[in-house]
Enzyme design. Structure first.
Site, PDB file in Angstrom:
ATOM      1  N   LYS A  25       0.836  -1.213   0.000  1.00  7.10           N
ATOM      2  CA  LYS A  25       0.000   0.000   0.000  1.00  7.10           C
ATOM      3  C   LYS A  25       0.867   1.258   0.000  1.00  7.10           C
ATOM      4  CE  LYS A  25      -2.873   0.521   3.633  1.00  7.10           C
ATOM      5  NZ  LYS A  25      -2.670   1.777   4.389  1.00  7.10           N
ATOM      6  N   ARG A  30       2.824   6.015  -3.305  1.00 10.53           N
ATOM      7  CA  ARG A  30       3.944   6.846  -3.761  1.00 10.53           C
ATOM      8  C   ARG A  30       4.180   6.694  -5.258  1.00 10.53           C
ATOM      9  NH1 ARG A  30       4.247   5.655   1.559  1.00 10.53           N
ATOM     10  NH2 ARG A  30       5.465   6.987   2.951  1.00 10.53           N
ATOM     11  N   GLY A  98      -5.053   7.601   5.535  1.00  7.60           N
ATOM     12  CA  GLY A  98      -4.210   8.602   6.193  1.00  7.60           C
ATOM     13  C   GLY A  98      -2.969   8.904   5.370  1.00  7.60           C
ATOM     14  N   SER A 171       7.382   9.077  12.094  1.00  8.60           N
ATOM     15  CA  SER A 171       6.244   8.953  11.170  1.00  8.60           C
ATOM     16  C   SER A 171       6.712   9.132   9.735  1.00  8.60           C
ATOM     17  CB  SER A 171       5.172  10.001  11.483  1.00  8.60           C
ATOM     18  OG  SER A 171       4.271  10.093  10.393  1.00  8.60           O
ATOM     19  N   ASP A 319       2.204  -1.231  11.968  1.00  7.09           N
ATOM     20  CA  ASP A 319       0.892  -1.648  11.437  1.00  7.09           C
ATOM     21  C   ASP A 319       0.530  -3.083  11.838  1.00  7.09           C
ATOM     22  OD1 ASP A 319       0.521   0.797  10.201  1.00  7.09           O
ATOM     23  OD2 ASP A 319       1.555   0.166   8.380  1.00  7.09           O
ATOM     24  N   ARG A 392      -7.329  -3.633   9.612  1.00  8.17           N
ATOM     25  CA  ARG A 392      -6.371  -4.548  10.247  1.00  8.17           C
ATOM     26  C   ARG A 392      -6.963  -5.212  11.497  1.00  8.17           C
ATOM     27  NH1 ARG A 392      -2.386  -3.748   6.759  1.00  8.17           N
ATOM     28  NH2 ARG A 392      -1.737  -1.623   6.282  1.00  8.17           N
TER      29      ARG A 392
HETATM   30  C1  S3P Z   1       2.674   4.781   6.274  1.00 12.86           C
HETATM   31  C2  S3P Z   1       3.237   5.152   7.471  1.00 12.86           C
HETATM   32  C3  S3P Z   1       2.725   4.710   8.791  1.00 12.86           C
HETATM   33  C4  S3P Z   1       1.801   3.504   8.658  1.00 12.86           C
HETATM   34  C5  S3P Z   1       0.819   3.662   7.543  1.00 12.86           C
HETATM   35  C6  S3P Z   1       1.525   3.857   6.216  1.00 12.86           C
HETATM   36  C7  S3P Z   1       3.251   5.295   5.019  1.00 12.86           C
HETATM   37  O1  S3P Z   1       2.005   5.757   9.389  1.00 12.86           O
HETATM   38  O2  S3P Z   1       1.121   3.290   9.871  1.00 12.86           O
HETATM   39  O3  S3P Z   1      -0.015   2.515   7.457  1.00 12.86           O
HETATM   40  O4  S3P Z   1       2.935   4.750   3.937  1.00 12.86           O
HETATM   41  O5  S3P Z   1       4.041   6.249   5.074  1.00 12.86           O
HETATM   42  P1  S3P Z   1       2.734   6.885  10.301  1.00 12.86           P
HETATM   43  O6  S3P Z   1       3.619   7.687   9.461  1.00 12.86           O
HETATM   44  O7  S3P Z   1       1.589   7.689  10.862  1.00 12.86           O
HETATM   45  O8  S3P Z   1       3.467   6.104  11.363  1.00 12.86           O
END
Ligand code: S3P
Length: 437
Positions: A25, A30, A98, A171, A319, A392
């Site tokens: 994902k 990206r 997110g 993050s 995750d 999840r």
């Molecule tokens: C992700 C970063 C993580 C992860 C999310 C995917 C990404 O989140 O939990 O499922 O693709 O950059 P955080 O950056 O909030 O830790």
């Protein structure tokens, strides 16, 4: 949000066979974003056809990017160049994602036009100040709803300048948002992390020819360059493989091969945790595909025991905690998770939701502010549990149900399609018992 779907999962057979889970994902998001900004056509293969990443594709179509479908997981992204996006005529709906929203916030902060980012009920409750505040330091203007939650109203036409930013929490989404804004900024953008996180943005920028210096925990780039189209191969998502790694580890008699799984060390913390717990997982045919480490994972049932999860690997398995909680509940002894407060602001409060569901099944779990203490070894029974529309969580309880003495009704499973289309078919195909309730 799509209509709520409940599943009924129960004890199935030993897991057997050889399967391939869908594309990663994080990399798929990206690939779409950077492919859209490149000069030329990017051929993407292994793209995750999940709702989250399809929402990102729709966002770029709405900004004038042509994306052709060449079959499942194969996309031809006709890049419009770094300054070629067109203003969208309506708010961009990121759905449940997110990652989509936070990365787009950075990318769109540098455009000449205004844009609005919206999301589903769950995304609309997630914290966005972690990106809007550092982006504001770069000169971005982004308004949010109360409490820093979506929608994000992004005012284009701002002159951005580079920043040096030390992330308060590890993050990859925040790091990536700043790097994407940095493509449009004057001067240098430097991001430092308290613990290294997944580095797909950095790797893909480099692969498409943008000068970037990065090492674990730090990335540095300047604005004013261009991206050059290249083929992008997306490996299978370790986070999707994780459900099968745990299921095959805990169901007696299981023996399963997971093919072509992405093995980026910033993603495979669960493998370390499961091995500490006694799991029998062998990496076969380790290789590189599309610049990413990939391996086939051969997993056999093994008795698990509780451990203290080393805090240092928490970001590398961020995750995977919902399914780790399941492994811990069936393991002998106690498992302690600390330093994982971020779990409370994921698609749901994953500490509270997992503790509640596991307790309903008869497990003993104590919540702590930044983790949990899981007293394993209690027999799991049938129950009605809430997935809280968190993909999840839903898949983790399917795994737990494989050892339960009676069926488990899991409410709110429709979001599984955000990250793992075809989960039901793949899971039942290798022995799990699960269906619509
Ligand atoms: C992700 C970063 C993580 C992860 C999310 C995917 C990404 O989140 O939990 O499922 O693709 O950059 P955080 O950056 O909030 O830790």
């Amino acid at each position: 949000m799509s209509e709520s779907i409940d599943w009924l999962a129960q004890r199935g057979q030993a897991l057997r066979g050889s399967i391939r889970v869908p594309g990663d994902k994080s990399i798929s998001h990206r690939a779409m974003m950077l492919g859209a900004l490149a000069d030329g056509v990017c051929h993407v293969s292994g793209f995750l056809e999940g709702e989250d990443t399809l929402a990102t594709a729709a966002a770029f179509r709405a900004m004038g990017v042509r994306i052709d479908e060449d079959g499942p997981g194969r996309k031809r992204v006709h890049g419009v160049g770094i300054d070629g996006l067109k203003p969208p005529s309506a708010p961009i709906n990121c759905g449940n994602a997110g990652t989509g929203m936070r990365l787009l916030a950075g990318l769109l902060a540098g455009q000449r036009f205004d844009s609005v980012l919206i999301g589903d009920e769950s995304l609309s409750k997630r914290p966005m100040r972690r990106v809007t505040e550092p982006l504001a330091r770069m000169g971005a203007r982004i308004d949010t709803a109360d409490n820093g939650q979506p929608p994000l109203y992004i005012h284009g036409g701002q002159a951005l300048s580079g920043v040096e930013y030390d992330l308060p929490v590890a993050s990859a989404q925040v790091k990536s948002a700043l790097l994407l804004a940095g493509l449009y900024a004057n001067g240098e953008t430097v991001v430092r992390e308290p613990h290294p996180t997944r580095d797909y943005t950095e790797r893909m920028l480099a692969a498409l020819g943008w000068p970037i210096e990065s090492s674990p925990g730090q990335a540095r780039l300047s604005g004013g360059h261009r991206l050059c189209a290249a083929d992008i191969v997306v490996p299978s998502d370790f986070s999707s493989a994780a459900f099968f790694l745990v299921a095959a580890s805990i169901v007696p008699g299981s023996e399963l091969l997971l093919e072509g799984v992405g093995m980026n060390p910033r993603r495979t913390g669960l493998l370390q945790a499961l091995r500490l717990m006694g799991a029998d997982i062998v990496e076969r045919n380790a290789r590189e595909e599309g610049g990413e480490p990939v391996a086939d994972l051969y997993v056999r049932h093994a008795p698990l025991h509780g451990v203290e999860i080393p805090e240092g690997i928490v970001p590398d398995m961020i995750d995977e905690f919902p399914v780790l909680f399941i492994a811990a509940a069936v393991a002998s002894g106690t498992t302690v998770v600390r330093g994982a407060a971020e779990l409370r602001v994921k698609e749901s409060d994953r500490i509270a939701v997992m503790a509640t569901g596991l307790r309903a099944m008869g497990a003993r779990v104590d919540e702590t502010p930044d983790g949990a203490v899981i007293h394993g070894g209690t027999a799991l029974g049938g129950a009605q549990v809430q997935a809280h529309h968190d993909h999840r969580i839903a898949m983790s309880f399917v795994v737990a149900a494989q050892l339960a003495s009676a069926p488990v009704r899991i409410e709110g499973c429709e979001t599984v399609a955000t990250s793992f289309p075809g989960f039901l078919e793949l899971a039942t195909g290798c022995g799990m018992a699960i269906g619509a309730a």
